[in-house]
Design a protein around this motif. Structure first.
Motif, PDB file in Angstrom:
ATOM      1  N   VAL A 111       0.517  -0.804  -0.460  1.00 26.50           N
ATOM      2  CA  VAL A 111      -0.013  -0.192  -0.168  1.00 26.50           C
ATOM      3  C   VAL A 111       0.686   1.773   0.406  1.00 26.50           C
ATOM      4  N   GLY A 112       2.021   1.146   0.933  1.00 25.29           N
ATOM      5  CA  GLY A 112       2.769   2.098   0.731  1.00 25.29           C
ATOM      6  C   GLY A 112       3.512   2.664  -0.527  1.00 25.29           C
ATOM      7  N   ALA A 113       3.952   1.404  -1.292  1.00 27.44           N
ATOM      8  CA  ALA A 113       4.274   1.544  -2.640  1.00 27.44           C
ATOM      9  C   ALA A 113       3.671   2.423  -3.363  1.00 27.44           C
ATOM     10  N   VAL A 114       1.812   2.241  -2.986  1.00 28.92           N
ATOM     11  CA  VAL A 114       1.562   2.142  -4.575  1.00 28.92           C
ATOM     12  C   VAL A 114       1.277   3.848  -4.204  1.00 28.92           C
ATOM     13  N   ILE A 115       0.869   3.677  -2.562  1.00 33.09           N
ATOM     14  CA  ILE A 115       0.215   5.349  -2.590  1.00 33.09           C
ATOM     15  C   ILE A 115       1.859   7.001  -2.407  1.00 33.09           C
ATOM     16  N   LEU A 116       3.338   6.141  -2.475  1.00 32.14           N
ATOM     17  CA  LEU A 116       4.655   7.145  -2.816  1.00 32.14           C
ATOM     18  C   LEU A 116       4.769   6.882  -4.494  1.00 32.14           C
ATOM     19  N   PHE A 117       4.324   5.644  -5.014  1.00 30.43           N
ATOM     20  CA  PHE A 117       4.718   6.283  -6.923  1.00 30.43           C
ATOM     21  C   PHE A 117       3.055   6.526  -7.260  1.00 30.43           C
ATOM     22  N   LYS A 118       1.708   7.313  -7.003  1.00 26.76           N
ATOM     23  CA  LYS A 118       0.910   7.793  -7.258  1.00 26.76           C
ATOM     24  C   LYS A 118       1.912   8.744  -6.362  1.00 26.76           C
ATOM     25  N   ALA A 119       1.881   9.789  -5.703  1.00 25.04           N
ATOM     26  CA  ALA A 119       2.330  10.875  -5.144  1.00 25.04           C
ATOM     27  C   ALA A 119       3.444  11.452  -6.499  1.00 25.04           C
ATOM     28  N   VAL A 120       4.418  10.599  -6.820  1.00 25.05           N
ATOM     29  CA  VAL A 120       5.368  11.008  -7.905  1.00 25.05           C
ATOM     30  C   VAL A 120       4.541  11.506  -8.841  1.00 25.05           C
ATOM     31  N   ASP A 121       3.982  10.681  -9.442  1.00 28.44           N
ATOM     32  CA  ASP A 121       3.580  10.806 -10.806  1.00 28.44           C
ATOM     33  C   ASP A 121       2.506  12.136 -10.889  1.00 28.44           C
ATOM     34  N   ASP A 122       1.635  12.281  -9.933  1.00 27.45           N
ATOM     35  CA  ASP A 122       1.258  13.352  -9.825  1.00 27.45           C
ATOM     36  C   ASP A 122       1.617  14.313  -9.840  1.00 27.45           C
ATOM     37  N   ALA A 123       2.909  14.475  -9.008  1.00 29.81           N
ATOM     38  CA  ALA A 123       3.347  15.470  -8.990  1.00 29.81           C
ATOM     39  C   ALA A 123       5.013  15.791 -10.250  1.00 29.81           C
ATOM     40  N   VAL A 124       4.994  14.928 -10.898  1.00 26.94           N
ATOM     41  CA  VAL A 124       5.232  14.825 -12.462  1.00 26.94           C
ATOM     42  C   VAL A 124       4.595  15.230 -13.272  1.00 26.94           C
ATOM     43  N   ASP A 125       3.383  14.849 -12.797  1.00 26.56           N
ATOM     44  CA  ASP A 125       2.166  16.053 -13.809  1.00 26.56           C
ATOM     45  C   ASP A 125       1.852  16.745 -13.449  1.00 26.56           C
ATOM     46  N   ASP A 126       2.445  17.409 -12.504  1.00 26.78           N
ATOM     47  CA  ASP A 126       1.903  18.855 -12.352  1.00 26.78           C
ATOM     48  C   ASP A 126       3.315  19.489 -13.225  1.00 26.78           C
ATOM     49  N   ILE A 127       4.518  19.087 -12.968  1.00 23.58           N
ATOM     50  CA  ILE A 127       6.214  19.322 -13.307  1.00 23.58           C
ATOM     51  C   ILE A 127       5.398  19.920 -14.957  1.00 23.58           C
ATOM     52  N   ASN A 128       5.207  19.121 -15.401  1.00 22.17           N
ATOM     53  CA  ASN A 128       5.062  19.101 -17.474  1.00 22.17           C
ATOM     54  C   ASN A 128       3.590  20.018 -17.116  1.00 22.17           C
ATOM     55  N   LYS A 129       3.139  20.158 -16.414  1.00 21.29           N
ATOM     56  CA  LYS A 129       1.854  20.963 -16.750  1.00 21.29           C
ATOM     57  C   LYS A 129       2.549  22.082 -16.998  1.00 21.29           C
ATOM     58  N   ALA A 130       3.187  22.692 -15.660  1.00 24.00           N
ATOM     59  CA  ALA A 130       3.779  23.469 -15.676  1.00 24.00           C
ATOM     60  C   ALA A 130       4.338  24.401 -16.602  1.00 24.00           C
ATOM     61  N   THR A 131       5.268  23.002 -16.873  1.00 22.75           N
ATOM     62  CA  THR A 131       7.545  23.783 -17.913  1.00 22.75           C
ATOM     63  C   THR A 131       6.013  23.947 -19.345  1.00 22.75           C
ATOM     64  N   SER A 132       5.375  22.801 -19.976  1.00 28.40           N
ATOM     65  CA  SER A 132       4.630  22.850 -21.309  1.00 28.40           C
ATOM     66  C   SER A 132       3.348  24.376 -21.114  1.00 28.40           C
ATOM     67  N   GLY A 133       3.294  24.395 -20.321  1.00 30.16           N
ATOM     68  CA  GLY A 133       2.374  25.999 -20.495  1.00 30.16           C
ATOM     69  C   GLY A 133       0.664  25.444 -21.094  1.00 30.16           C
ATOM     70  N   SER A 134      -0.339  26.098 -20.511  1.00 29.73           N
ATOM     71  CA  SER A 134      -0.815  26.084 -20.975  1.00 29.73           C
ATOM     72  C   SER A 134      -1.527  27.246 -22.738  1.00 29.73           C
ATOM     73  N   SER A 135      -2.054  25.593 -23.483  1.00 29.02           N
ATOM     74  CA  SER A 135      -2.378  25.987 -25.344  1.00 29.02           C
ATOM     75  C   SER A 135      -3.195  26.878 -24.907  1.00 29.02           C
ATOM     76  N   ALA A 136      -3.138  27.780 -26.399  1.00 21.65           N
ATOM     77  CA  ALA A 136      -3.796  29.004 -26.796  1.00 21.65           C
ATOM     78  C   ALA A 136      -4.605  28.270 -28.145  1.00 21.65           C
ATOM     79  N   SER A 137      -5.936  28.764 -28.343  1.00 20.41           N
ATOM     80  CA  SER A 137      -6.529  28.618 -29.692  1.00 20.41           C
ATOM     81  C   SER A 137      -6.202  30.180 -30.246  1.00 20.41           C
ATOM     82  N   LYS A 138      -6.353  30.211 -32.164  1.00 19.61           N
ATOM     83  CA  LYS A 138      -6.662  31.559 -32.175  1.00 19.61           C
ATOM     84  C   LYS A 138      -8.191  32.065 -32.731  1.00 19.61           C
TER      85      LYS A 138
END
Length: 279
Positions: free
Chosen positions: A93-120
């Motif tokens: 259970v601890g491994a699942v929780i830790l890996f899920k937290a790391v995965d969510d953190a990586v997703d947040d970093i990717n979103k922050a670095t990639s930026g929100s897209s815009a349409s014309k």
């Protein structure tokens, strides 16, 4: 007459039983307790797993020894084995929780670095001036500066982001810098561009991070921003949902420049948007 010495006779008692070997059960209980406590901390899931395996094996071995009469702590050994099994479960259970937290953190970093897209969103023809129109709905690449197929926005077009933040840049207008203007070079021309931020989303927008840069002419030389008593202010404060903010920028261009590329960066979470403005 012979004399015999008679040895004293002592009553024979029962033979002492062999000493009980309770070490396995006791060790299993201790390791099981430590393993279970380690399992409460997700970061220590690996320790809980190791101790759990050892405690389970030693507990079962101690219980088997007690059944054969070699130990007297059958209950302690059983408790150690159970705690070892609990430690194993908590480790997973601890491994699942830790890996899920790391995965969510990586997703947040990717979103922050990639930026929100815009349409014309093309503006009406009256506001485009000499600019060229673009088709509505073409989206910007998340990591890039320009739109689909390397296109940029035209005068009057809007960059609409995923969170409904909208940026609009007007057609350039000739501008005469003040006597004490900063950023204007004698012999160059000056143009002002009005930028409007429209926050149609549900969250407030911090406008303090908005930046503007420009390049002019076919060689794309840097167009310095002009500051005087009329232009050169920057976006400040917060744009609340449903509200707008407007700033007028002025840029210095070579006298023979025929276009001005203005790039507006809302903040770190939104991609920059570019307007190719005809002079």
């Amino acid at each position: 007459m012979s004399q015999y010495t008679q040895q004293p006779q002592f009553p024979q008692g029962p033979t002492p039983a062999a000493q009980a070997r309770n070490g396995l059960g006791t060790a299993a209980l201790i390791l099981g307790i430590i393993g279970a406590l380690s399992g409460l901390i997700p970061f220590l899931f690996w320790l809980a797993g190791i101790l759990g395996v050892i405690a389970l094996i030693m507990g079962l071995a101690g219980r088997g020894r007690a059944k054969r009469g070699g130990a007297t702590n059958k209950g302690v050994a059983l408790a150690g084995a159970i705690l070892g099994l609990i430690s194993l479960i908590m480790s997973v259970v601890g491994a699942v929780i830790l890996f899920k937290a790391v995965d969510d953190a990586v997703d947040d970093i990717n979103k922050a670095t990639s930026g929100s897209s815009a349409s014309k969103e093309p503006g009406d023809s009256s506001s485009k001036g000499k600019g060229t129109g673009t088709e509505k709905g073409k989206s910007k690449d998340k990591g890039g500066e320009s739109g689909t197929d390397s296109e940029t926005l035209a005068a009057g077009d809007s960059a609409v982001y995923d969170d409904k933040l909208t940026l609009t840049a007007s057609a350039p207008e000739a501008y005469s810098p003040g006597e004490y203007a900063i950023g204007h070079t004698k012999g160059n021309k000056a143009y002002k561009v009005t930028v409007v931020i429209d926050n149609a989303g549900k969250e407030k927008f911090d406008a303090a991070l908005v930046t503007a840069e420009a390049r002019a002419g076919k060689d794309g030389v840097k167009a310095e921003q002009i500051f005087d008593e009329k232009v050169g202010e920057v976006f400040t404060g917060t744009v609340m949902p449903g509200k707008k903010a407007t700033v007028v920028y002025a840029f210095d261009t070579p006298a023979d420049a025929e276009n001005l590329v203005v790039e507006i960066s809302p903040d770190f979470t939104h991609n920059p948007s570019q307007w190719d403005l005809k002079l």
